[in-house]
Motif scaffolding. Structure first.
Motif, PDB file in Angstrom:
ATOM      1  N   ASN A   1       3.125   1.371  -2.452  1.00 24.21           N
ATOM      2  CA  ASN A   1       2.043   1.429  -3.200  1.00 24.21           C
ATOM      3  C   ASN A   1       1.824   1.120  -4.571  1.00 24.21           C
ATOM      4  OD1 ASN A   1       0.108   3.556  -4.176  1.00 24.21           O
ATOM      5  ND2 ASN A   1       0.630   4.667  -4.931  1.00 24.21           N
TER       6      ASN A   1
ATOM      7  N   VAL B   1       6.957   1.384   2.072  1.00 21.87           N
ATOM      8  CA  VAL B   1       6.102   1.665   1.549  1.00 21.87           C
ATOM      9  C   VAL B   1       6.071   1.933  -0.077  1.00 21.87           C
ATOM     10  CG1 VAL B   1       4.104   3.206   1.338  1.00 21.87           C
ATOM     11  CG2 VAL B   1       4.981   3.017   3.372  1.00 21.87           C
TER      12      VAL B   1
ATOM     13  N   GLY C   1       0.470  -1.701   0.705  1.00 22.21           N
ATOM     14  CA  GLY C   1       0.024   0.243   0.054  1.00 22.21           C
ATOM     15  C   GLY C   1       0.156   1.081   0.319  1.00 22.21           C
ATOM     16  N   ALA C   2      -0.004   2.702  -0.325  1.00 23.28           N
ATOM     17  CA  ALA C   2       0.688   3.439   0.227  1.00 23.28           C
ATOM     18  C   ALA C   2       1.054   4.392   1.783  1.00 23.28           C
ATOM     19  CB  ALA C   2      -0.438   4.613  -0.483  1.00 23.28           C
ATOM     20  N   ASP C   3       1.316   3.508   2.997  1.00 24.86           N
ATOM     21  CA  ASP C   3       1.466   3.816   3.913  1.00 24.86           C
ATOM     22  C   ASP C   3       1.316   2.071   4.625  1.00 24.86           C
ATOM     23  OD1 ASP C   3      -1.623   2.520   5.198  1.00 24.86           O
ATOM     24  OD2 ASP C   3      -2.408   4.593   4.543  1.00 24.86           O
ATOM     25  N   ARG C   4       1.735   2.692   6.019  1.00 30.63           N
ATOM     26  CA  ARG C   4       2.328   2.186   7.086  1.00 30.63           C
ATOM     27  C   ARG C   4       1.649   1.259   7.670  1.00 30.63           C
ATOM     28  NH1 ARG C   4       7.756   3.618   9.666  1.00 30.63           N
ATOM     29  NH2 ARG C   4       6.692   6.281   9.835  1.00 30.63           N
ATOM     30  N   THR C   5       0.068   1.841   8.071  1.00 31.71           N
ATOM     31  CA  THR C   5      -1.396   1.107   8.616  1.00 31.71           C
ATOM     32  C   THR C   5      -1.692  -0.494   9.000  1.00 31.71           C
ATOM     33  OG1 THR C   5      -2.981   1.917   6.838  1.00 31.71           O
ATOM     34  CG2 THR C   5      -2.466   3.717   8.333  1.00 31.71           C
ATOM     35  N   ASP C   6      -1.006  -1.019   7.415  1.00 32.10           N
ATOM     36  CA  ASP C   6      -1.604  -1.989   7.356  1.00 32.10           C
ATOM     37  C   ASP C   6       0.132  -3.227   7.743  1.00 32.10           C
ATOM     38  OD1 ASP C   6      -3.905  -1.939   6.754  1.00 32.10           O
ATOM     39  OD2 ASP C   6      -3.165  -2.040   4.227  1.00 32.10           O
TER      40      ASP C   6
END
Length: 162
Positions: free
Chosen positions: A88, A86, A71-76
């Protein structure tokens, strides 16, 4: 495969499904600990399932764990990573993951895991070890050559590191 005396540490990608069985998670966690004990940097997809289990095993053993995120950020990202990349790139991140590795260990199977196995085999020149999961056959029903099959986490790490 030992780390060079004054060079970068050996990097081993451990691939497997986010939705894994308890046995696959247990095996991945053991693989992570064994790799950390041998001084290898563990690379993984950074998510849940096999990825979180291998990261937990390596982290608890004092190892360095890098997640290559789709993904585009580290939230997962799972909480056991030392660092997260990251990308994306979605599933295309699988190519980045296996291209960055000196060896690849596949635990279990899913469509994403199959793509990682195939990309690692296409790359060539690095050991690709499977513990459970996919068995790719040719038109005559024979296993395709090249994948090293392991029966235990210990054997998977031994085959990967030589």
């Amino acid at each position: 495969m030992a780390a060079p005396e004054n060079g970068p540490r050996v990097q081993v990608a451990v691939c497997g499904p986010a939705d894994c069985t308890a046995a696959e998670a247990t095996a991945a966690e053991r693989i992570g600990a064994l790799l950390a004990d041998r001084g290898a940097v563990v690379l993984c997809g950074g998510g849940a399932g096999v990825m979180a289990a291998v990261a937990a095993g390596a982290s608890r053993a004092g190892g360095l764990v890098v997640g290559v995120l789709p993904g585009a950020d580290r939230t997962d990202a799972n909480p056991y990573l030392s660092a997260a990349v990251v990308t994306n790139l979605g599933e295309a991140r699988n190519a980045v993951l296996v291209q960055s590795a000196d060896a690849v260990i596949v635990v279990g199977g899913s469509w994403g895991t199959l793509s990682e196995l195939a990309l690692a085999m296409r790359r060539g020149g690095v050991p690709v070890v499977a513990l459970g999961g996919w068995r790719v056959l040719d038109a005559a029903g024979r296993p395709l050559a090249g994948v090293l099959w392991a029966d235990s986490p210990e054997e998977a790490v031994r085959l990967a590191l030589g």
